[in-house]
Write a protein that holds these residues in place. Structure first.
Motif, short mmCIF file in Angstrom:
data_model
loop_
_atom_site.label_atom_id
_atom_site.label_comp_id
_atom_site.label_asym_id
_atom_site.label_seq_id
_atom_site.Cartn_x
_atom_site.Cartn_y
_atom_site.Cartn_z
N SER A 154 109.09 -20.81 -11.42
CA SER A 154 110.12 -21.07 -12.42
C SER A 154 109.89 -20.17 -13.62
N LEU A 166 117.21 -15.23 -10.32
CA LEU A 166 117.65 -16.55 -9.87
C LEU A 166 116.42 -17.36 -9.52
N SER A 213 114.95 -21.80 -9.69
CA SER A 213 115.08 -23.20 -10.10
C SER A 213 116.54 -23.59 -10.36
N ASP A 214 117.42 -23.18 -9.47
CA ASP A 214 118.85 -23.50 -9.57
C ASP A 214 119.49 -23.00 -10.86
N GLN A 215 118.94 -21.93 -11.42
CA GLN A 215 119.51 -21.32 -12.61
C GLN A 215 119.46 -19.80 -12.49
N HIS A 275 118.75 -16.54 -14.86
CA HIS A 275 118.04 -16.26 -16.11
C HIS A 275 118.33 -14.82 -16.49
N PRO A 294 118.98 -18.87 -20.07
CA PRO A 294 119.28 -19.49 -18.77
C PRO A 294 120.75 -19.92 -18.67
N TYR A 295 121.26 -19.92 -17.45
CA TYR A 295 122.60 -20.41 -17.15
C TYR A 295 122.51 -21.28 -15.89
N ASP A 296 123.21 -22.41 -15.89
CA ASP A 296 123.31 -23.20 -14.67
C ASP A 296 124.14 -22.44 -13.66
N LEU A 297 123.79 -22.57 -12.39
CA LEU A 297 124.53 -21.88 -11.33
C LEU A 297 125.79 -22.66 -10.98
N THR A 298 126.87 -22.32 -11.64
CA THR A 298 128.17 -22.93 -11.39
C THR A 298 129.19 -21.79 -11.30
N PHE A 303 129.49 -18.71 -14.04
CA PHE A 303 128.33 -18.96 -14.91
C PHE A 303 127.99 -17.78 -15.81
#
Length: 105
Positions: free
Chosen positions: A5, A72, A74-76, A78, A95-99, A102
């Motif tokens: 991470s 990429l 931890s599901d984010q 960076h 960081p950005y959430d993976l949506t 994003f």
């Protein structure tokens, strides 16, 4: 292989720099890279972190003085922001959430 991470990566970076002993760092040999003054430079990042180059950066950063790379983990996503100056030190990590959508830049 399990990816570290961002927090783990930065913790390892800081721990490594804490173990290094200033000017004597160059006396160490092997595959270990010691970070002078704790600076995580683009040269070290390029060689050690799987990433993709970006053409731009988040709007809050001036692309005349910095450049960005993305990882990429931890599901984010960076965004690593590096200075063009000197040894190109790391200046920020965003960081950005993976949506969907994003990357707003």
């Amino acid at each position: 292989m399990k990816r570290l991470s961002l927090i783990s990566l930065l913790s390892i970076t800081l721990a490594t720099s804490a173990l290094a002993s200033g000017a004597d760092d160059k006396a160490h040999s092997g595959d270990t890279t010691f970070l002078p003054d704790g600076a995580f430079t683009y040269e070290v990042f390029e060689a050690s972190v799987e990433h993709a180059d970006l053409e731009g950066c988040p709007k809050q950063f001036d692309t005349d003085v910095v450049f960005c790379r993305i990882t990429l983990a931890s599901d984010q996503a960076h965004i690593f922001v590096f200075s063009y100056e000197g040894d190109q030190p790391l200046m920020a990590v965003k960081p950005y959430d993976l949506t969907d959508g994003f990357l707003p830049f």
